[in-house]
Design an enzyme around this catalytic site. Structure first.
Site, PDB file in Angstrom:
ATOM      1  N   ASP A 126       0.812  -1.228   0.000  1.00 26.41           N
ATOM      2  CA  ASP A 126       0.000   0.000   0.000  1.00 26.41           C
ATOM      3  C   ASP A 126       0.843   1.274   0.000  1.00 26.41           C
ATOM      4  O   ASP A 126       0.412   2.323   0.446  1.00 26.41           O
ATOM      5  CB  ASP A 126      -1.044  -0.001   1.130  1.00 26.41           C
ATOM      6  CG  ASP A 126      -0.485   0.145   2.545  1.00 26.41           C
ATOM      7  OD1 ASP A 126       0.626   0.668   2.733  1.00 26.41           O
ATOM      8  OD2 ASP A 126      -1.197  -0.257   3.478  1.00 26.41           O
ATOM      9  N   CYS A 181     -21.215 -12.287  -1.468  1.00 20.00           N
ATOM     10  CA  CYS A 181     -21.932 -11.427  -0.523  1.00 20.00           C
ATOM     11  C   CYS A 181     -23.439 -11.616  -0.664  1.00 20.00           C
ATOM     12  O   CYS A 181     -24.186 -11.414   0.301  1.00 20.00           O
ATOM     13  CB  CYS A 181     -21.581  -9.959  -0.754  1.00 20.00           C
ATOM     14  SG  CYS A 181     -19.894  -9.520  -0.273  1.00 20.00           S
ATOM     15  N   CYS A 187     -22.776  -4.798   6.316  1.00 16.05           N
ATOM     16  CA  CYS A 187     -21.716  -3.788   6.418  1.00 16.05           C
ATOM     17  C   CYS A 187     -22.245  -2.402   6.076  1.00 16.05           C
ATOM     18  O   CYS A 187     -21.860  -1.401   6.694  1.00 16.05           O
ATOM     19  CB  CYS A 187     -20.530  -4.156   5.533  1.00 16.05           C
ATOM     20  SG  CYS A 187     -20.907  -4.329   3.776  1.00 16.05           S
ATOM     21  N   CYS A 191     -22.863   0.533   9.272  1.00 16.41           N
ATOM     22  CA  CYS A 191     -21.824   1.572   9.313  1.00 16.41           C
ATOM     23  C   CYS A 191     -22.390   2.784  10.041  1.00 16.41           C
ATOM     24  O   CYS A 191     -23.393   3.356   9.603  1.00 16.41           O
ATOM     25  CB  CYS A 191     -21.397   1.948   7.894  1.00 16.41           C
ATOM     26  SG  CYS A 191     -20.223   3.335   7.841  1.00 16.41           S
ATOM     27  N   CYS A 234     -11.650   1.613  12.462  1.00 14.63           N
ATOM     28  CA  CYS A 234     -12.999   1.107  12.735  1.00 14.63           C
ATOM     29  C   CYS A 234     -13.125  -0.253  12.074  1.00 14.63           C
ATOM     30  O   CYS A 234     -12.889  -0.384  10.884  1.00 14.63           O
ATOM     31  CB  CYS A 234     -14.058   2.063  12.180  1.00 14.63           C
ATOM     32  SG  CYS A 234     -15.740   1.472  12.381  1.00 14.63           S
ATOM     33  N   CYS A 237     -17.522  -2.760   9.934  1.00 20.25           N
ATOM     34  CA  CYS A 237     -17.980  -3.409   8.706  1.00 20.25           C
ATOM     35  C   CYS A 237     -17.430  -4.823   8.573  1.00 20.25           C
ATOM     36  O   CYS A 237     -18.054  -5.686   7.946  1.00 20.25           O
ATOM     37  CB  CYS A 237     -17.637  -2.574   7.475  1.00 20.25           C
ATOM     38  SG  CYS A 237     -15.881  -2.350   7.164  1.00 20.25           S
ATOM     39  N   CYS A 241     -19.467  -8.830   9.266  1.00 19.41           N
ATOM     40  CA  CYS A 241     -19.463  -9.639   8.042  1.00 19.41           C
ATOM     41  C   CYS A 241     -19.571 -11.123   8.398  1.00 19.41           C
ATOM     42  O   CYS A 241     -18.731 -11.654   9.131  1.00 19.41           O
ATOM     43  CB  CYS A 241     -18.188  -9.387   7.249  1.00 19.41           C
ATOM     44  SG  CYS A 241     -18.057 -10.414   5.752  1.00 19.41           S
TER      45      CYS A 241
END
Length: 363
Positions: A126, A181, A187, A191, A234, A237, A241
């Site tokens: 990243d 999903c 999620c 939120c 956080c 989400c 799941c």
């Protein structure tokens, strides 16, 4: 053994739970990056908008790149978040050591293995930006969930992604084409700030992870009550799941919670000096928030705690050297009903932006 098989074997030897190889070209779903940036969903993350062509074209990161080796490193660790509002919640990935350090060491060793096979190698975590989640899906490692994180059926989503670009022409893996999903929207629905504005699309400006880590300024007042006791990142989400029921604890203890990181006292954190912060979070992802930003987050959490015992610490924070901390301490004192303290401080506060926070807290 082919070069690709040798690389897969080495990656698993290094402790990566999954490895996939994809031939490079235009990044899959690269057009969505332009649309996302065009809506300013990146917020203050100017680096996302800087040279976006590097993110969509790996050959700009490593000229002559032909293959991308994608890996998964599980970071699930023992422990659960505290529901006590007097204790802070730190995102699971930041409970232990900085993942950059752990992954870089393993990926550089994998890169040296690629070089021993006659290729050049460029490690990415990243930082040397590639669109890692779409590439990982194309390499067969999982699918991108509606929260935008990658999900694997056997691991859930508690894992880091890493990549090694190479000019070797390697046999690719089959892409992950199925999306599991289904009709689930947990999620999105749960939120707190409604940052997932559509399936697979996150408006960073509303995301608590962005606000507590990347955002350097004042957090919008309307979002502060929604942040609860979240002080760095956080996980909501991912916590909700269903696929994370299959998550497995990582063998590497580097990702396990350091002392005090699992459920830290908010009042204790607010009293940290700059030196305390640097010492406590040395080698930790938490340093990314910076000293003032982290105390800003702690002040908000104390304002949400409904704990009158936090008032003395917040009153002291009204005199903090950092205006960002003073302003958010004022908001928190307003939430706790400490009007007299704010009224005494208002005529003494030198900065207009902090005075505005005090005045807002008094209304």
């Amino acid at each position: 053994m082919s070069s690709a098989d040798s690389i897969r074997s080495k990656a698993r030897e290094l402790g990566f739970e999954k490895v996939g190889i994809v031939r490079v070209g235009a990044a899959p779903y690269g057009e969505f990056l332009e649309a996302w940036l065009g809506r300013d969903y990146h917020g203050d993350m100017a680096y996302m908008a800087r040279s976006p062509e590097r993110r969509t074209d790996p050959a700009r990161v490593l000229p002559g790149a032909r293959s991308l080796v994608c890996v998964v490193k599980n970071y699930q660790s023992p422990g659960v978040h505290s529901e006590d509002p007097r204790l802070g919640r730190v995102s699971r990935y930041a409970w232990g050591d900085d993942y950059h350090d752990v992954l870089f060491e393993k990926l550089h060793e994998l890169g040296r293995h690629l070089e021993s096979l006659g290729g050049r190698a460029k490690v990415c975590v990243d930082t040397n930006a590639v669109l890692e989640k779409p590439w990982a899906q194309k390499a067969g490692l999982g699918w991108q969930g509606k929260h935008s994180n990658l999900i694997a059926r056997d691991l859930g989503s508690w894992f880091f992604l890493g990549e090694v670009l190479t000019d070797l022409d390697l046999e690719p893996d089959a892409p992950h084409v199925d999306e599991y999903c289904g009709s689930c929207t947990a999620c999105i629905d749960l939120c707190p700030t409604k940052a997932i504005v559509a399936p697979y699309v996150v408006d960073s400006r509303k995301c608590i992870a962005y606000l507590t880590i990347e955002h350097r300024g004042s957090i919008p007042r309307e979002l502060r009550p929604l942040m609860g006791n979240l002080i760095f990142g956080c996980d909501i989400c991912q916590d909700v799941c269903p696929w994370n029921r299959f998550a497995q604890v990582a063998p590497e203890r580097e990702f396990y919670a350091r002392d005090g990181n699992l459920a830290p006292s908010l009042i204790g954190l607010l009293g940290m000096t700059r030196e305390d912060f640097q010492r406590r979070f040395k080698g930790s992802p938490v340093k990314r928030a910076k000293y003032a930003g982290f105390l800003r987050n702690v002040a908000i959490a104390l304002g949400n705690s409904k704990d009158p015992a936090a008032i003395p610490a917040l009153e002291k924070a009204l005199l903090h050297e950092e205006p960002l901390v003073r302003g958010h301490a004022a908001w928190a004192l307003g939430r706790l009903g400490a009007r007299a303290i704010l009224e005494r401080r208002l005529p003494l506060e030198p900065l207009p932006e902090v005075r505005a926070e005090i005045e807002a807290a008094l209304t």
